[in-house]
Design an enzyme around this catalytic site. Structure first.
Site, PDB file in Angstrom:
ATOM      1  N   THR A  23      26.613  51.240  36.188  1.00 52.72           N
ATOM      2  CA  THR A  23      27.153  52.607  36.222  1.00 52.72           C
ATOM      3  C   THR A  23      28.646  52.619  35.889  1.00 52.72           C
ATOM      4  O   THR A  23      29.144  53.608  35.343  1.00 52.72           O
ATOM      5  CB  THR A  23      26.897  53.310  37.573  1.00 52.72           C
ATOM      6  OG1 THR A  23      27.607  52.635  38.601  1.00 52.72           O
ATOM      7  CG2 THR A  23      25.421  53.354  37.903  1.00 52.72           C
ATOM      8  N   ASN A  24      29.342  51.551  36.191  1.00 53.51           N
ATOM      9  CA  ASN A  24      30.748  51.481  35.773  1.00 53.51           C
ATOM     10  C   ASN A  24      30.846  51.367  34.252  1.00 53.51           C
ATOM     11  O   ASN A  24      31.706  51.988  33.627  1.00 53.51           O
ATOM     12  CB  ASN A  24      31.450  50.299  36.452  1.00 53.51           C
ATOM     13  CG  ASN A  24      31.850  50.627  37.874  1.00 53.51           C
ATOM     14  OD1 ASN A  24      32.817  51.328  38.110  1.00 53.51           O
ATOM     15  ND2 ASN A  24      31.060  50.143  38.829  1.00 53.51           N
ATOM     16  N   ARG A  83      27.177  24.005  34.540  1.00 55.70           N
ATOM     17  CA  ARG A  83      28.002  25.221  34.645  1.00 55.70           C
ATOM     18  C   ARG A  83      29.069  25.224  33.546  1.00 55.70           C
ATOM     19  O   ARG A  83      29.436  26.268  33.016  1.00 55.70           O
ATOM     20  CB  ARG A  83      28.648  25.211  36.035  1.00 55.70           C
ATOM     21  CG  ARG A  83      29.309  26.488  36.430  1.00 55.70           C
ATOM     22  CD  ARG A  83      28.329  27.451  37.055  1.00 55.70           C
ATOM     23  NE  ARG A  83      29.032  28.690  37.339  1.00 55.70           N
ATOM     24  CZ  ARG A  83      28.549  29.678  38.058  1.00 55.70           C
ATOM     25  NH1 ARG A  83      27.360  29.614  38.571  1.00 55.70           N
ATOM     26  NH2 ARG A  83      29.257  30.760  38.256  1.00 55.70           N
ATOM     27  N   HIS A 127      36.307  45.564  42.034  1.00 56.18           N
ATOM     28  CA  HIS A 127      35.753  45.015  43.277  1.00 56.18           C
ATOM     29  C   HIS A 127      35.633  46.130  44.318  1.00 56.18           C
ATOM     30  O   HIS A 127      36.573  46.916  44.478  1.00 56.18           O
ATOM     31  CB  HIS A 127      36.674  43.895  43.792  1.00 56.18           C
ATOM     32  CG  HIS A 127      36.163  43.261  45.040  1.00 56.18           C
ATOM     33  ND1 HIS A 127      35.097  42.388  45.050  1.00 56.18           N
ATOM     34  CD2 HIS A 127      36.534  43.418  46.337  1.00 56.18           C
ATOM     35  CE1 HIS A 127      34.844  42.017  46.300  1.00 56.18           C
ATOM     36  NE2 HIS A 127      35.711  42.631  47.094  1.00 56.18           N
ATOM     37  N   GLY A 161      40.911  32.142  41.164  1.00 52.31           N
ATOM     38  CA  GLY A 161      40.379  32.242  42.524  1.00 52.31           C
ATOM     39  C   GLY A 161      39.264  33.284  42.583  1.00 52.31           C
ATOM     40  O   GLY A 161      38.884  33.863  41.568  1.00 52.31           O
TER      41      GLY A 161
HETATM   42  C1  GAR Z   1      30.470  47.699  41.681  1.00 56.21           C
HETATM   43  O1  GAR Z   1      30.659  48.353  42.908  1.00 56.21           O
HETATM   44  C2  GAR Z   1      31.410  46.511  41.587  1.00 56.21           C
HETATM   45  O2  GAR Z   1      32.642  46.699  42.235  1.00 56.21           O
HETATM   46  C3  GAR Z   1      30.607  45.451  42.288  1.00 56.21           C
HETATM   47  O3  GAR Z   1      29.313  45.639  41.809  1.00 56.21           O
HETATM   48  C4  GAR Z   1      29.103  47.035  41.575  1.00 56.21           C
HETATM   49  C5  GAR Z   1      28.475  47.203  40.219  1.00 56.21           C
HETATM   50  O4  GAR Z   1      27.958  48.489  40.068  1.00 56.21           O
HETATM   51  N1  GAR Z   1      31.136  44.150  42.005  1.00 56.21           N
HETATM   52  C6  GAR Z   1      31.235  43.187  42.920  1.00 56.21           C
HETATM   53  O5  GAR Z   1      30.810  43.295  44.043  1.00 56.21           O
HETATM   54  C7  GAR Z   1      31.905  41.936  42.422  1.00 56.21           C
HETATM   55  N2  GAR Z   1      32.292  41.098  43.519  1.00 56.21           N
HETATM   56  P1  GAR Z   1      27.396  48.979  38.663  1.00 56.21           P
HETATM   57  O6  GAR Z   1      26.488  47.872  38.128  1.00 56.21           O
HETATM   58  O7  GAR Z   1      26.645  50.230  38.972  1.00 56.21           O
HETATM   59  O8  GAR Z   1      28.585  49.203  37.747  1.00 56.21           O
END
Ligand code: GAR
Length: 222
Positions: A23-24, A83, A127, A161
């Site tokens: 969704t992002n 990896r 995040h 990190g």
């Molecule tokens: C978002 O909330 C992003 O911040 C999180 O996954 C979601 C993805 O949503 N990322 C993490 O937790 C990374 N550590 P989306 O697939 O609907 O964009």
């Protein structure tokens, strides 16, 4: 140490990395879709998404790109002997699109050394917590379990990190008594999508610099 400045090409070429619903990614796509309402004084989109990469199959993120006619690629850890080989393959698959900026939008893998050597200072992550609190894969769950009353989202540059790179922007979201992980995450994501679009647009449009004794203070505009 002197400030490091970056000024991406215009429109900036973006590769977006996803692991889930995307969704992002959709918000980033919608903001530059043909026919969108132009911002005053900014008729040209500040960025174009040139490819979307995923670390797994069967997720909706890449389908959103395909619907928009944008190329996609999949680079799975389990398809590589080590990896390091996965890191090399992801670096090459991404480099093939000559990106100015890379956006990790729900990409649930730690990026490798080679990837960061190649693209360091140009990789943005979003995040779902107010870093440095609650880094890692369960930022929403951890904030809820801790009993935080305010959490939110952070858009930051990626370093070597786990969610430790320079913060670009943050927005707060209140934790409600009745929240569970899914309800809280949904409210964070509503805020997060707007923040990510705004930040990526400004990075692409105005450039940015890293300043301060630790080179951690991000200043938008150049
Ligand atoms: C978002 O909330 C992003 O911040 C999180 O996954 C979601 C993805 O949503 N990322 C993490 O937790 C990374 N550590 P989306 O697939 O609907 O964009």
């Amino acid at each position: 140490m002197a400030a490091q400045s970056f000024r991406p090409a215009r429109p900036a070429r973006l590769v977006v990395l996803v692991s889930g619903s995307g969704t992002n990614l959709q918000a980033l796509l919608d903001a530059v879709a043909p026919g969108r309402e132009a911002r005053p004084g900014d008729a040209d989109p500040p960025y174009e998404i040139v490819a979307v990469g995923a670390d797994r199959r069967g997720i909706t993120g890449p389908e959103r790109a395909e619907r928009a006619g944008i190329p996609t690629f999949v680079c799975r850890v389990q398809d590589h002997a080590t990896r390091e080989e996965w890191d090399r393959a992801l670096t090459e698959a991404t480099a093939a699109y000559a990106p100015d900026l890379i956006v990790s939008a729900g990409f649930m893998k730690i990026l490798g050394r080679r990837f960061l050597e190649r693209f360091g200072g140009r990789v943005v992550n979003t995040h779902p917590a107010l870093l440095p609190s609650f880094p890692g894969a369960h930022g929403v769950r951890d904030a809820l379990a801790y009993g935080a009353k305010v959490t939110g989202c952070t858009v930051h540059f990626v370093d070597d990190g786990v969610d430790t790179g320079p913060v670009i922007a943050q927005r707060a979201v209140e934790v409600l008594d009745e929240d569970d992980e899914s309800a809280l995450h949904e409210r964070i994501k509503e805020v997060e999508r707007g923040l990510l679009v705004e930040v990526v647009g400004r990075l692409a449009r105005d450039g940015y610099s890293l300043e301060g004794p630790e080179m951690r203070r991000v200043r938008l505009g150049s």
